[in-house]
Design a protein around this motif. Sequence first.
Motif, PDB file in Angstrom:
ATOM      1  N   PHE A   1      19.758 -10.439 -27.225  1.00  0.00           N
ATOM      2  CA  PHE A   1      18.881  -9.770 -26.270  1.00  0.00           C
ATOM      3  C   PHE A   1      17.442  -9.620 -26.756  1.00  0.00           C
ATOM      4  O   PHE A   1      16.528  -9.488 -25.950  1.00  0.00           O
ATOM      5  CB  PHE A   1      19.446  -8.391 -25.920  1.00  0.00           C
ATOM      6  N   ASN A   2      17.249  -9.616 -28.070  1.00  0.00           N
ATOM      7  CA  ASN A   2      15.891  -9.452 -28.592  1.00  0.00           C
ATOM      8  C   ASN A   2      15.388 -10.699 -29.302  1.00  0.00           C
ATOM      9  O   ASN A   2      14.247 -11.105 -29.124  1.00  0.00           O
ATOM     10  CB  ASN A   2      15.829  -8.248 -29.535  1.00  0.00           C
ATOM     11  N   GLY A   3      16.259 -11.304 -30.110  1.00  0.00           N
ATOM     12  CA  GLY A   3      15.840 -12.468 -30.889  1.00  0.00           C
ATOM     13  C   GLY A   3      15.348 -13.614 -30.023  1.00  0.00           C
ATOM     14  O   GLY A   3      14.364 -14.277 -30.358  1.00  0.00           O
ATOM     15  N   GLU A   4      16.023 -13.852 -28.910  1.00  0.00           N
ATOM     16  CA  GLU A   4      15.609 -14.947 -28.025  1.00  0.00           C
ATOM     17  C   GLU A   4      14.253 -14.659 -27.380  1.00  0.00           C
ATOM     18  O   GLU A   4      13.467 -15.563 -27.140  1.00  0.00           O
ATOM     19  CB  GLU A   4      16.660 -15.174 -26.939  1.00  0.00           C
ATOM     20  N   TYR A   5      13.999 -13.370 -27.092  1.00  0.00           N
ATOM     21  CA  TYR A   5      12.717 -13.013 -26.490  1.00  0.00           C
ATOM     22  C   TYR A   5      11.579 -13.172 -27.490  1.00  0.00           C
ATOM     23  O   TYR A   5      10.549 -13.786 -27.200  1.00  0.00           O
ATOM     24  CB  TYR A   5      12.776 -11.574 -25.973  1.00  0.00           C
TER      25      TYR A   5
ATOM     26  N   LEU B   1      18.683  -0.957 -26.224  1.00  0.00           N
ATOM     27  CA  LEU B   1      17.718  -0.786 -27.305  1.00  0.00           C
ATOM     28  C   LEU B   1      17.082  -2.105 -27.708  1.00  0.00           C
ATOM     29  O   LEU B   1      15.904  -2.150 -28.067  1.00  0.00           O
ATOM     30  CB  LEU B   1      18.407  -0.133 -28.506  1.00  0.00           C
ATOM     31  N   SER B   2      17.849  -3.190 -27.626  1.00  0.00           N
ATOM     32  CA  SER B   2      17.303  -4.498 -27.991  1.00  0.00           C
ATOM     33  C   SER B   2      16.235  -4.952 -27.012  1.00  0.00           C
ATOM     34  O   SER B   2      15.278  -5.639 -27.393  1.00  0.00           O
ATOM     35  CB  SER B   2      18.429  -5.538 -28.049  1.00  0.00           C
ATOM     36  N   VAL B   3      16.386  -4.588 -25.744  1.00  0.00           N
ATOM     37  CA  VAL B   3      15.379  -4.930 -24.748  1.00  0.00           C
ATOM     38  C   VAL B   3      14.099  -4.112 -24.960  1.00  0.00           C
ATOM     39  O   VAL B   3      12.991  -4.603 -24.772  1.00  0.00           O
ATOM     40  CB  VAL B   3      15.930  -4.709 -23.324  1.00  0.00           C
ATOM     41  N   LEU B   4      14.267  -2.865 -25.400  1.00  0.00           N
ATOM     42  CA  LEU B   4      13.115  -1.965 -25.540  1.00  0.00           C
ATOM     43  C   LEU B   4      12.359  -2.156 -26.844  1.00  0.00           C
ATOM     44  O   LEU B   4      11.153  -1.897 -26.906  1.00  0.00           O
ATOM     45  CB  LEU B   4      13.593  -0.508 -25.444  1.00  0.00           C
ATOM     46  N   MET B   5      13.043  -2.584 -27.906  1.00  0.00           N
ATOM     47  CA  MET B   5      12.408  -2.713 -29.219  1.00  0.00           C
ATOM     48  C   MET B   5      11.547  -3.981 -29.321  1.00  0.00           C
ATOM     49  O   MET B   5      11.856  -4.994 -28.685  1.00  0.00           O
ATOM     50  CB  MET B   5      13.471  -2.734 -30.320  1.00  0.00           C
TER      51      MET B   5
ATOM     52  N   TYR C   1      18.136  -3.727 -34.207  1.00  0.00           N
ATOM     53  CA  TYR C   1      19.340  -3.544 -35.013  1.00  0.00           C
ATOM     54  C   TYR C   1      19.370  -2.140 -35.614  1.00  0.00           C
ATOM     55  O   TYR C   1      20.379  -1.422 -35.516  1.00  0.00           O
ATOM     56  CB  TYR C   1      19.412  -4.593 -36.116  1.00  0.00           C
ATOM     57  N   VAL C   2      18.247  -1.743 -36.223  1.00  0.00           N
ATOM     58  CA  VAL C   2      18.158  -0.417 -36.842  1.00  0.00           C
ATOM     59  C   VAL C   2      18.311   0.680 -35.794  1.00  0.00           C
ATOM     60  O   VAL C   2      18.979   1.689 -36.017  1.00  0.00           O
ATOM     61  CB  VAL C   2      16.819  -0.261 -37.596  1.00  0.00           C
ATOM     62  N   ALA C   3      17.695   0.486 -34.619  1.00  0.00           N
ATOM     63  CA  ALA C   3      17.782   1.486 -33.547  1.00  0.00           C
ATOM     64  C   ALA C   3      19.215   1.643 -33.060  1.00  0.00           C
ATOM     65  O   ALA C   3      19.665   2.763 -32.770  1.00  0.00           O
ATOM     66  CB  ALA C   3      16.871   1.083 -32.389  1.00  0.00           C
ATOM     67  N   THR C   4      19.959   0.538 -32.966  1.00  0.00           N
ATOM     68  CA  THR C   4      21.356   0.609 -32.537  1.00  0.00           C
ATOM     69  C   THR C   4      22.196   1.382 -33.548  1.00  0.00           C
ATOM     70  O   THR C   4      22.994   2.257 -33.173  1.00  0.00           O
ATOM     71  CB  THR C   4      21.938  -0.799 -32.354  1.00  0.00           C
ATOM     72  N   ILE C   5      21.999   1.095 -34.827  1.00  0.00           N
ATOM     73  CA  ILE C   5      22.725   1.823 -35.870  1.00  0.00           C
ATOM     74  C   ILE C   5      22.377   3.301 -35.812  1.00  0.00           C
ATOM     75  O   ILE C   5      23.248   4.172 -35.897  1.00  0.00           O
ATOM     76  CB  ILE C   5      22.383   1.258 -37.267  1.00  0.00           C
TER      77      ILE C   5
ATOM     78  N   PHE D   1      29.164  -1.586 -36.843  1.00  0.00           N
ATOM     79  CA  PHE D   1      27.844  -1.419 -37.453  1.00  0.00           C
ATOM     80  C   PHE D   1      27.223  -2.705 -37.996  1.00  0.00           C
ATOM     81  O   PHE D   1      26.059  -2.688 -38.398  1.00  0.00           O
ATOM     82  CB  PHE D   1      27.915  -0.381 -38.578  1.00  0.00           C
ATOM     83  N   ILE D   2      27.974  -3.790 -38.015  1.00  0.00           N
ATOM     84  CA  ILE D   2      27.407  -5.057 -38.494  1.00  0.00           C
ATOM     85  C   ILE D   2      27.501  -6.134 -37.431  1.00  0.00           C
ATOM     86  O   ILE D   2      26.487  -6.683 -36.988  1.00  0.00           O
ATOM     87  CB  ILE D   2      28.118  -5.522 -39.789  1.00  0.00           C
ATOM     88  N   VAL D   3      28.725  -6.438 -37.009  1.00  0.00           N
ATOM     89  CA  VAL D   3      28.942  -7.576 -36.117  1.00  0.00           C
ATOM     90  C   VAL D   3      28.254  -7.388 -34.768  1.00  0.00           C
ATOM     91  O   VAL D   3      27.423  -8.211 -34.355  1.00  0.00           O
ATOM     92  CB  VAL D   3      30.450  -7.821 -35.916  1.00  0.00           C
ATOM     93  N   ILE D   4      28.586  -6.316 -34.062  1.00  0.00           N
ATOM     94  CA  ILE D   4      28.038  -6.121 -32.715  1.00  0.00           C
ATOM     95  C   ILE D   4      26.524  -5.938 -32.722  1.00  0.00           C
ATOM     96  O   ILE D   4      25.825  -6.612 -31.950  1.00  0.00           O
ATOM     97  CB  ILE D   4      28.734  -4.942 -32.008  1.00  0.00           C
ATOM     98  N   PRO D   5      25.948  -5.056 -33.556  1.00  0.00           N
ATOM     99  CA  PRO D   5      24.489  -4.908 -33.545  1.00  0.00           C
ATOM    100  C   PRO D   5      23.743  -6.202 -33.854  1.00  0.00           C
ATOM    101  O   PRO D   5      22.699  -6.475 -33.253  1.00  0.00           O
ATOM    102  CB  PRO D   5      24.241  -3.851 -34.627  1.00  0.00           C
ATOM    103  N   MET D   6      24.276  -7.017 -34.763  1.00  0.00           N
ATOM    104  CA  MET D   6      23.594  -8.272 -35.097  1.00  0.00           C
ATOM    105  C   MET D   6      23.694  -9.269 -33.954  1.00  0.00           C
ATOM    106  O   MET D   6      22.712  -9.934 -33.606  1.00  0.00           O
ATOM    107  CB  MET D   6      24.175  -8.855 -36.383  1.00  0.00           C
ATOM    108  N   PHE D   7      24.881  -9.394 -33.360  1.00  0.00           N
ATOM    109  CA  PHE D   7      25.044 -10.296 -32.218  1.00  0.00           C
ATOM    110  C   PHE D   7      24.143  -9.897 -31.057  1.00  0.00           C
ATOM    111  O   PHE D   7      23.459 -10.724 -30.458  1.00  0.00           O
ATOM    112  CB  PHE D   7      26.497 -10.295 -31.746  1.00  0.00           C
TER     113      PHE D   7
END
Length: 256
Positions: A83-87, A180-184, A191-195, A72-78
């Motif tokens: 996948f989203n932050g770079e875009y 979810l990171s690609v769609l958000m 991050y919130v959607a993954t959680i 719930f912390i490490v994987i969603p943030m990475f």
Amino acid sequence: MMTGLFISELERTFKRKKTAAVLAVYAGMLAFIWFFFQRGGISFFDADHDVKIDSLNSAPLLLRDLSFAITFIVIPMFVADSFNGEYTSGALRMVLIRPHHRVKLFFVKWVVQCLLVFIILCVTWLVGTCLGRMVMPYVNETTFLGGHTLGALGALRYSLKFYGICFCIFIAVISIGSILSVLMPNSILSYVATIGALIGSVYVSDKLSFFFSVTDSVFHELSRPNSEFLVNLLFPILLISFIINLFVWKKKEWVG
């Protein structure tokens, strides 16, 4: 070409401040939990079954206390950052203006995320195994959930199988998070959607509860003879999520 992409993705990943921060937090949690781990001497297979920590069972039990943070912390943030932050920051556009095939770029990013989690699990296993042998009460055999009493070699095999199944579950979390990171529209929402998806899976089906309580589910699966959890449930989820990832990644307008 693939090697260059892989090295480039690794460099970008480890240069991010969030990556260093998350790894530092996890290292702190590992040290903190181990401190109380050895002082308490008691852990749990699940909410209903406690167990004394010894030199042979310490590695799986250590991961149990850390799996929630990984999920719930490490994987969603990475994943959100990759996948989203770079875009949203525009960094991905600089990569895509070069003649890279989108599928190759996605595969490289996905592999790097899996590699990060694999390294984290390896460190956790080494700490749990080595310090367990040096610090925890020495035993010749230990009993896991389901009454399986194993010697040193059997306990080692159990531990490796336990970590291997957990790794497969974490890969599924990575795959779901990447979709979810690609769609958000931004990394916070991804991050919130993954959680939300991981928590919501419990309400979809009891069979998906392993997304919420990873290690408890693995202990139960290993306690059952001839469990087909990997073949019947986890691998199909991995395959379907990977196919959806490829479809969404190819359709996304990254440079528009």
